[in-house]
Structure formats: C-alpha cells, structure tokens
Design an enzyme around this catalytic site. Structure first.
Site, PDB file in Angstrom:
ATOM      1  CG  HIS A 126       5.005  12.559  37.585  1.00  0.00           C
ATOM      2  ND1 HIS A 126       3.368  12.115  37.376  1.00  0.00           N
ATOM      3  CD2 HIS A 126       5.275  11.872  37.210  1.00  0.00           C
ATOM      4  CE1 HIS A 126       3.811  11.328  36.255  1.00  0.00           C
ATOM      5  NE2 HIS A 126       5.395  11.191  36.135  1.00  0.00           N
ATOM      6  CG  ASP A 163       7.593  11.877  30.796  1.00  0.00           C
ATOM      7  OD1 ASP A 163       9.009  11.728  31.480  1.00  0.00           O
ATOM      8  OD2 ASP A 163       6.817  10.568  31.534  1.00  0.00           O
ATOM      9  CG  HIS A 165       5.200   8.128  33.487  1.00  0.00           C
ATOM     10  ND1 HIS A 165       6.800   8.228  32.746  1.00  0.00           N
ATOM     11  CD2 HIS A 165       4.750   6.554  34.466  1.00  0.00           C
ATOM     12  CE1 HIS A 165       7.347   6.708  33.491  1.00  0.00           C
ATOM     13  NE2 HIS A 165       5.704   6.071  34.078  1.00  0.00           N
ATOM     14  CG  ASP A 244       9.660   8.660  30.506  1.00  0.00           C
ATOM     15  OD1 ASP A 244       9.328   8.903  29.968  1.00  0.00           O
ATOM     16  OD2 ASP A 244       9.403   8.592  32.024  1.00  0.00           O
TER      17      ASP A 244
END
Length: 307
Positions: A126, A163, A165, A244
C-alpha cells in the site's frame, strides 16, 4: 539449490498497539508452522541487512523517506494515519523489511537460492512513492523489483499481487513502466477504495466481488494472468504474498483456501521456469487470521521449495 527464507528479530519489535491485526504474532505463527510442518530443515535461512535510503529512493521520494524517518518516536507511538502507526522500532524494522526483499534478489540472482520468501514486516504494497498507508511504510516488493532492473540490468520483471486488498502502492510505482508487468486480483470495492487502473498495457488488475472463492480466482489466473505473463516473458517474478483472501480471514470477504495458494504458486513457477530461470522472490503482505496465515504460507513455501 533451495528456497531462501528471510527473517529477522526486528520484525518482532515493530508493533502498532496491542489490538492491531498487523502484529508480531503473524511472523511467530508462520515460524511455528514451519517447524510443525517439518519443512524448516529444507530452507536456507538468510539474515538480511538494512536497506539504505538510496535503495528506498528507487521507488520513494526523498520527502517521503525523510518524513518517515523524522517522525520515528523515541517513545510511545506516532500515527501516520488511523491504521498505520510507528513505535521507536518501526524505522529500523521498515529498513530491514525492504532490505530483506533486496537480499532475496541478491540470493536468487547470485544462485545462492532457487527462489526466496521474505517473512518480514511491516508489509509494503500500500505504500505509494510519496506516502505511507495501510500498515505499510515502504513498498518492499516495488523496491526489490526496481533494484533487480537497475542493479542487475534486467529488462522485464513481473509483480504478482494476490492480497485481498488492491496493491495501490505498487500500481502507483509502476504506472506506464514498460519493464514491469503487474498482475493482481483483489476484493472490490474495498480498502484502499482506490480505482485500479485496468486501461494500461502493463497492468492486469482484476477487481472481484466479495465472496469470490477459489474456482473463480483460478479462472482469473488461468485466463487473465497466464497469457499476459507468457507474452511478456518476465526475467524475474516478484510476489506480493498476502493471504488475507483466505476464507477464515475476517479482514476480507473472499473464499480462498491453502490449496488455492499452492495452485497459484505452481502456475507462477511454471512461467518462472519457462522465462526467468526459475527466479521468484515472494514477500509477505497481509494475512491476519494466524492459523490460516501460517498454513497458507507453508502451502506457498512447499511449492516454492518443490516439497
């Protein structure tokens, strides 16, 4: 040659509060599961150096690097944002995490290992060139990919992000960079609430709705990623390995299991063996259910190590 496993005690010193999901116990759970699964003896352990500020600057602006450094607290915590906090050990842990990704590149390029997994935190995908966010301070995978291009003179590298995200920081680092192909899937709409670029020739970003499970993800990989990877012919593959999207992880709402991560890893190894002399560096990103995380990492490592 074996698979390199990169770890360091600095990863246990960085913490963001007793109830924060991105916690030292993540690394401890992985290392415990390696022993329990009896694959620890098959790995080559590497103690990584600290990244230099010059290496961070391969991706990040000088202003961002200085901002993180100067805000490092001597005691207590400093909040970058509502999710991302520094303690007195965070600066060094972040340097170590980026340094581990670079050390992984060196180990693979110098044929000290066939491939490598960097089990270091804080994570990185991120972190954008100009800002920290989403538990991330510096973009470890992006730094490692850029290092491979610049230091070893490679012409094409791929960055894979699985991931839950969107890897907004990695996307921002490599927009319109023809030497990098980024392939990802992620739950959408979801944090970081960015609009992924799907219109760029070097981005294969596939938004997926909540509750997407393994068969649909495998179809994305098989029909979306694999043809583009084979066309691109990467000389090195980097993985932002977030776990995740596992169905037991409450951080997201996807439905993957360990077998899916093993399958994805096998597909990537096939491409790496075809075009990159098997060269893969994988870096830990998300994964917050400790049991699911540890089991998934072991499944990933078993494929990397051909066990």
């Amino acid at each position: 040659m074996s698979t390199a496993f990169i770890s360091h005690a600095d990863s246990l010193q960085h913490e963001m509060g007793s109830h924060h999901p991105e916690c030292p116990a993540r690394v401890q759970a992985i290392e415990d599961q390696l022993i329990l699964s009896r694959i620890d003896a098959y790995l080559t352990y590497i103690d990584p150096p600290l990244a230099t500020e010059q290496q961070l600057a391969l991706v990040h602006t000088p202003e961002h690097i200085e901002r993180v450094k100067s805000n490092s607290p001597t005691s207590g915590y400093y909040a970058i944002d509502g999710d991302t906090t520094m303690n007195p050990h965070t600066w060094q842990a972040a340097l170590r995490s980026a340094g581990g990704a670079i050390a992984a590149v060196d180990a693979v390029m110098n044929k000290k290992a066939s491939n490598a997994f960097s089990c270091l935190r804080p994570p990185g995908h991120h972190a954008e060139p100009h800002q920290a966010m989403g538990f991330c301070f510096f973009n470890n995978v992006a730094i490692a990919a850029k290092y491979a291009l610049e230091h070893y003179g490679l012409e094409r590298v791929a960055v894979i992000d699985f991931d839950v995200h969107h890897g907004n920081g990695t996307e921002a680092a490599f927009i319109n960079e023809p030497r990098v192909l980024m392939c990802s899937y992620f739950q959408h709409p979801f944090y970081p609430y960015s609009e992924p670029r799907t219109d760029l020739p070097n981005m294969v970003n596939v938004p997926l709705p909540a509750y997407t499970s393994g068969p649909a993800v495998r179809e994305v990989v098989e029909l979306g990623w694999m043809p583009r990877l084979r066309e691109f012919k990467p000389q090195f593959i980097f993985i932002s390995a977030g776990f995740d999207a596992h169905r037991e992880d409450d951080m997201g709402q996807m439905g993957l299991v360990e077998a899916d991560y093993a399958w994805i890893t096998r597909q990537l190894m096939t491409v790496a063996n075809e075009t990159a002399e098997g060269r893969i560096v994988s870096c830990l990103e998300g994964g917050y259910n400790l049991s699911a995380l540890a089991r998934s990492v072991v499944a990933h490592l078993k494929e990397l190590a051909d066990l």
